[in-house]
Design an enzyme around this catalytic site. Sequence first.
Site, PDB file in Angstrom:
ATOM      1  N   GLY A  43       0.775  -1.246   0.000  1.00 59.86           N
ATOM      2  CA  GLY A  43       0.000   0.000   0.000  1.00 59.86           C
ATOM      3  C   GLY A  43       0.802   1.289   0.000  1.00 59.86           C
ATOM      4  O   GLY A  43       0.344   2.304  -0.504  1.00 59.86           O
ATOM      5  N   GLU A  98       3.789   3.890   6.220  1.00 63.26           N
ATOM      6  CA  GLU A  98       2.574   3.103   6.017  1.00 63.26           C
ATOM      7  C   GLU A  98       1.589   3.884   5.150  1.00 63.26           C
ATOM      8  O   GLU A  98       1.627   5.116   5.112  1.00 63.26           O
ATOM      9  CB  GLU A  98       1.911   2.833   7.373  1.00 63.26           C
ATOM     10  CG  GLU A  98       1.951   1.399   7.858  1.00 63.26           C
ATOM     11  CD  GLU A  98       1.092   0.441   7.067  1.00 63.26           C
ATOM     12  OE1 GLU A  98       0.934   0.586   5.840  1.00 63.26           O
ATOM     13  OE2 GLU A  98       0.570  -0.492   7.683  1.00 63.26           O
ATOM     14  N   ASP A  99       0.709   3.171   4.471  1.00 59.16           N
ATOM     15  CA  ASP A  99      -0.360   3.853   3.747  1.00 59.16           C
ATOM     16  C   ASP A  99      -1.458   4.302   4.706  1.00 59.16           C
ATOM     17  O   ASP A  99      -1.881   5.451   4.685  1.00 59.16           O
ATOM     18  CB  ASP A  99      -0.931   2.979   2.612  1.00 59.16           C
ATOM     19  CG  ASP A  99      -1.434   1.612   3.077  1.00 59.16           C
ATOM     20  OD1 ASP A  99      -1.199   1.224   4.254  1.00 59.16           O
ATOM     21  OD2 ASP A  99      -2.054   0.904   2.256  1.00 59.16           O
ATOM     22  N   ASP A 102      -5.137   1.479  10.651  1.00 61.58           N
ATOM     23  CA  ASP A 102      -6.557   1.238  10.908  1.00 61.58           C
ATOM     24  C   ASP A 102      -6.692   0.687  12.327  1.00 61.58           C
ATOM     25  O   ASP A 102      -6.758   1.451  13.286  1.00 61.58           O
ATOM     26  CB  ASP A 102      -7.082   0.272   9.839  1.00 61.58           C
ATOM     27  CG  ASP A 102      -8.556  -0.038   9.952  1.00 61.58           C
ATOM     28  OD1 ASP A 102      -9.267   0.663  10.692  1.00 61.58           O
ATOM     29  OD2 ASP A 102      -9.024  -1.001   9.302  1.00 61.58           O
ATOM     30  N   LYS A 130      -6.727   6.322  10.470  1.00 70.93           N
ATOM     31  CA  LYS A 130      -8.169   6.059  10.611  1.00 70.93           C
ATOM     32  C   LYS A 130      -8.397   5.450  11.990  1.00 70.93           C
ATOM     33  O   LYS A 130      -8.095   4.296  12.219  1.00 70.93           O
ATOM     34  CB  LYS A 130      -8.602   5.094   9.492  1.00 70.93           C
ATOM     35  CG  LYS A 130     -10.084   4.856   9.404  1.00 70.93           C
ATOM     36  CD  LYS A 130     -10.463   4.096   8.130  1.00 70.93           C
ATOM     37  CE  LYS A 130     -10.048   2.663   8.146  1.00 70.93           C
ATOM     38  NZ  LYS A 130     -10.536   1.912   6.961  1.00 70.93           N
ATOM     39  N   PHE A 151     -13.934   2.850   3.955  1.00 69.91           N
ATOM     40  CA  PHE A 151     -12.853   2.126   3.293  1.00 69.91           C
ATOM     41  C   PHE A 151     -12.293   2.990   2.177  1.00 69.91           C
ATOM     42  O   PHE A 151     -13.009   3.496   1.330  1.00 69.91           O
ATOM     43  CB  PHE A 151     -13.320   0.760   2.766  1.00 69.91           C
ATOM     44  CG  PHE A 151     -12.151  -0.163   2.615  1.00 69.91           C
ATOM     45  CD1 PHE A 151     -11.590  -0.791   3.717  1.00 69.91           C
ATOM     46  CD2 PHE A 151     -11.567  -0.371   1.373  1.00 69.91           C
ATOM     47  CE1 PHE A 151     -10.471  -1.610   3.596  1.00 69.91           C
ATOM     48  CE2 PHE A 151     -10.452  -1.191   1.235  1.00 69.91           C
ATOM     49  CZ  PHE A 151      -9.906  -1.814   2.355  1.00 69.91           C
ATOM     50  N   ARG A 164      -5.294   0.720  -6.761  1.00 73.99           N
ATOM     51  CA  ARG A 164      -4.056   1.320  -6.236  1.00 73.99           C
ATOM     52  C   ARG A 164      -3.550   2.445  -7.137  1.00 73.99           C
ATOM     53  O   ARG A 164      -2.926   3.389  -6.689  1.00 73.99           O
ATOM     54  CB  ARG A 164      -2.941   0.270  -6.157  1.00 73.99           C
ATOM     55  CG  ARG A 164      -3.185  -0.828  -5.150  1.00 73.99           C
ATOM     56  CD  ARG A 164      -1.912  -1.666  -5.004  1.00 73.99           C
ATOM     57  NE  ARG A 164      -2.166  -2.944  -4.354  1.00 73.99           N
ATOM     58  CZ  ARG A 164      -2.239  -3.126  -3.049  1.00 73.99           C
ATOM     59  NH1 ARG A 164      -2.104  -2.102  -2.240  1.00 73.99           N
ATOM     60  NH2 ARG A 164      -2.474  -4.325  -2.542  1.00 73.99           N
TER      61      ARG A 164
END
Length: 184
Positions: A43, A98-99, A102, A130, A151, A164
Amino acid sequence: MNEIKGSILFDRSKINGRVRELADEISRDYEGKDLVIVAILKGAFIFLADLTRNLSIPHVVDFARLASYGSGTESTGIVEIKKDIEVPVHGRDVLIIEDIVDTGITIAFFAERLRKRNPRSLRSCTLLDKKERRQTDFQPDYVGFNVEKGFIVGYGLDYDDQYRCLPDIYALDEAAYSGVKSDS
Ligand code: IMP
Ligand code: MG
């Protein structure tokens, strides 16, 4: 690629501006340090590519591939190392890229693993934070944007390995992903 069912959260110019700000901040903070950037695949690959080109300080880049997701949108809670980093980090200044954070399970697990190799410093930078489903007390040091929930896809982030390549960041319509759960 399937047509996207969602709406733009952050467009490319907003992303570009924020990535430059993060790169400036990181360049200031790591001036004179021995910076090793560790990006988590898949990601983070687009974020990393833009971030690294905006850094004004020397650094090396390495990759790890972790997986806690199957094909759905909910974490399995189990993190698997598919590919570990190759550069030594002992005594060096490590920044994890990191992308999205969560639940926090993936990055908390990985940071703990890297910490055991005794880096001089260990911090993390996530494009998106998030917090709604956070299950750990992990707090990233650098955050691009906070997102409430939902999402998110595009700019490296996927849904079932799709989307992506989208240059903007989208929130998927709930109907496009709800009901899909992963057990792998
Ligand atoms: P965590 O372990 O629950 O924090 O999940 C982290 C990983 O799950 C991220 O690196 C992403 O690859 C993926 N992920 C979590 N939320 C999203 C999302 O909204 N869109 C795309 N991928 C996500
Ligand atoms: Mg993913």
